[in-house]
Write an enzyme that holds these catalytic residues in place. Structure first.
Site, PDB file in Angstrom:
ATOM      1  CG  LEU A 160      -1.812   1.213   1.420  1.00 26.71           C
ATOM      2  CD1 LEU A 160      -3.147   0.800   2.050  1.00 26.71           C
ATOM      3  CD2 LEU A 160      -1.168   2.320   2.259  1.00 26.71           C
ATOM      4  CG  ASP A 212       0.427  10.818   3.097  1.00 25.31           C
ATOM      5  OD1 ASP A 212      -0.597  10.231   2.760  1.00 25.31           O
ATOM      6  OD2 ASP A 212       0.616  11.268   4.243  1.00 25.31           O
ATOM      7  CD  GLN A 234       4.202   7.729   5.265  1.00 18.60           C
ATOM      8  OE1 GLN A 234       3.613   7.207   6.191  1.00 18.60           O
ATOM      9  NE2 GLN A 234       5.502   8.008   5.328  1.00 18.60           N
ATOM     10  NE  ARG A 279      -0.983  12.069  11.194  1.00 19.51           N
ATOM     11  CZ  ARG A 279      -1.918  11.772  12.102  1.00 19.51           C
ATOM     12  NH1 ARG A 279      -1.570  11.471  13.341  1.00 19.51           N
ATOM     13  NH2 ARG A 279      -3.201  11.766  11.783  1.00 19.51           N
TER      14      ARG A 279
HETATM   15  C1  FRU Z   1      -2.008  11.216   5.638  1.00 16.77           C
HETATM   16  C2  FRU Z   1      -1.352  10.512   6.813  1.00 16.77           C
HETATM   17  C3  FRU Z   1      -0.312  11.397   7.495  1.00 16.77           C
HETATM   18  C4  FRU Z   1       0.612  10.401   8.130  1.00 16.77           C
HETATM   19  C5  FRU Z   1       0.623   9.304   7.080  1.00 16.77           C
HETATM   20  C6  FRU Z   1       0.787   7.911   7.613  1.00 16.77           C
HETATM   21  O1  FRU Z   1      -2.530  10.307   4.702  1.00 16.77           O
HETATM   22  O2  FRU Z   1      -2.328  10.087   7.742  1.00 16.77           O
HETATM   23  O3  FRU Z   1      -0.842  12.323   8.416  1.00 16.77           O
HETATM   24  O4  FRU Z   1       1.878  10.903   8.365  1.00 16.77           O
HETATM   25  O5  FRU Z   1      -0.616   9.391   6.390  1.00 16.77           O
HETATM   26  O6  FRU Z   1       0.946   7.003   6.571  1.00 16.77           O
END
Ligand code: FRU
Length: 484
Positions: free
Chosen positions: A38, A41, A57, A159
């Protein structure tokens, strides 16, 4: 898990995937996405020593959200993306449950990453640490550990550090939730990137006249654009109203003037960046050609996420195409970066046509990986409808001044729609990539981004007008960047 075990597990996952690999009609061709797992971001976007770096991510071990690492790709031209081993994997106590989103800057020839170390406990209790990692080459990073701890007044939904330099000072914005459950963006300043001074709340719910504006704001980005300051943010908890905020979470921006170095940022209204179904957590960077380029996550953490048919093939989600952004009348205009034209196969297809109370189709318009441009000159039609691959419809109704994108829901095939107000339909610029559409309307004033899952054999495009419209159509099949 230590780094060595983590990479062993990754290699095993990739090997298993290679063995099982079979034809997948929904796999995207020119969008950035990992082999397996998956993606969400985009992170750490930067042009470093001439090369474009995109991190993202990534949970390679499943098609669910989990302990994310930073996947890593590079490109010379924003078109062909070379994959590299992940640059940050959760190996330390302060990031045990994920190296979450963040950003990159260049300092004295080094690439420096800032990201959120995520640590989860039972009962949904989180710890969050804003961390730093440094690299001399943009590939191998040395972790320096947390540089910002959670300040008082905010919950641990704190974050996604975005760092930049202005007038010789480093700044960091962080997505936050206050103790009273208000979404906010928090500003820090630093002279050396290691010691950070809390400045305070730069923007948020109940500030600058905002009301009911969400319980958490994620992924802020703050930059100068054409003489103004723009804050992009992804708020959670906005209620749908009229044609706005119909996705579970939103992404949009405020345009204003920042009193540099302070938390004073008087700004205008929140404007959604995308009117489609699948767009979230975008990030921008400034490239060496002077462009501000944005990529977003072409996905959404909604109830349909688990129903995407690619999950049985071991992957889910992709990033959007890179888009150049500029400000016109205080609104962001998005345009596909011009490098994408390199993907066009041959001279393509062009025609001028009139459509009057009828449905027309051209064999040349058909395709699954293509770019279509439609410019409307004389438009006397009350309704113009473009139907794509029996799965998507773009409908403009003149008397309502409304543009709608309809698609089939992944869960049950029922039609769902997203709309925007549009005074006049001038042109549509469509990017199709097997299972995605990015629709740029009127030169990029409005954009609709969505995934859809059509049968591979459904390739036709039909145009219907109720009344008469004169149009110029252009279409190119797009090549796979790996074959350029
Ligand atoms: C946004 C989010 C961010 C976090 C990340 C975790 O989609 O929730 O706030 O850092 O994804 O994967």
């Amino acid at each position: 898990m230590n780094t060595i075990n983590w990479f062993e597990r990754l290699n095993h996952t990739l090997e298993t995937y290679q063995k099982d690999k079979h034809i997948d009609p929904h796999r995207l061709q020119y969008h950035l996405m990992p082999a397996v797992g998956l993606l969400n971001d985009p992170n750490g976007l930067i042009q470093y020593k001439g090369t474009y770096h995109v991190f993202f991510q990534w949970n390679p071990f499943g098609t669910v959200h989990g302990a994310k690492c930073w996947g890593h790709c590079t490109s010379q031209d924003l078109i062909y993306w070379q994959e590299h081993p992940p640059s940050l994997v959760p190996s330390e106590w302060y990031e045990r449950d994920g190296c979450f989103s963040g950003s990159a800057v260049e300092v004295d020839g080094d690439m420096v990453l800032f990201y959120s170390g995520n640590v989860g406990h039972d009962n949904n209790i989180l710890e969050t640490y804003q961390c730093m990692a440094v690299s001399h080459n943009g590939f191998i990073f040395e972790k320096k550990g947390p540089v910002v701890l959670l300040p008082e007044g905010y919950t641990s939904h704190f974050r996604d550090p975005k760092v930049w330099k202005r007038d010789g000072v480093w700044y960091m914005v962080i997505g936050a939730q206050t103790f009273s459950q208000e979404g906010a963006v928090v500003l820090f300043a630093s002279s050396d990137l290691k010691k950070w001074e809390l400045k305070g709340t730069l923007a948020g719910n109940r500030i600058n006249g905002l009301i009911d504006f969400g319980y958490m704001w994620e992924c802020p980005d703050f930059f100068e654009l054409d003489g103004n300051d723009v804050l992009i943010v992804s708020p959670q908890g906005l209620e749908a109203k009229e044609s706005f905020y119909h996705n579970v979470f939103q992404s949009g921006y405020f345009v204003g003037k920042w009193n540099v170095g302070t938390t004073e940022f008087p700004h205008g209204e929140f404007i959604e960046l995308d009117r489609g179904f699948d767009f979230y957590a975008p990030q921008t960077f400034h490239d060496q050609l002077g462009r501000r380029i944005m990529l977003g996550w072409m996905g959404m953490t909604d109830e349909q996420e688990a129903y995407q048919p690619t999950i049985e093939k071991g992957w889910v989600h992709a990033l959007t195409i890179p888009r150049e952004i500029e400000l016109k009348n205080n609104r962001i205009i998005q345009k596909p970066v011009q490098e994408l034209q390199k993907l066009r196969e041959g001279n393509g297809f062009q025609c001028r046509t009139s459509i009057e109370d009828e449905t027309k189709t051209w064999p040349e318009l058909a395709g699954t990986v293509s770019e279509i441009k439609a410019c409307f000159q004389e438009n006397q039609a009350d309704t113009i409808k473009i139907e794509i691959r029996k799965n998507l419809s773009i409908v403009y109704i003149q008397h309502m001044k409304r543009l709608t994108l309809e698609r089939k829901r992944f869960i049950d095939g029922k039609i769902e729609s997203r709309s925007c107000f549009l005074d006049k339909l001038e042109d549509l610029h469509i990017f199709l990539d097997t299972s995605s559409i990015e629709l740029f309307v009127n030169g990029g004033e409005e954009i609709f981004t969505a995934r859809f899952f059509a049968e591979a054999t459904d390739v036709d495009v039909f145009i219907t007008a109720d009344g008469r419209v004169d149009a110029t159509l252009e279409k190119w099949n797009l090549r796979n960047p790996k074959e350029l």
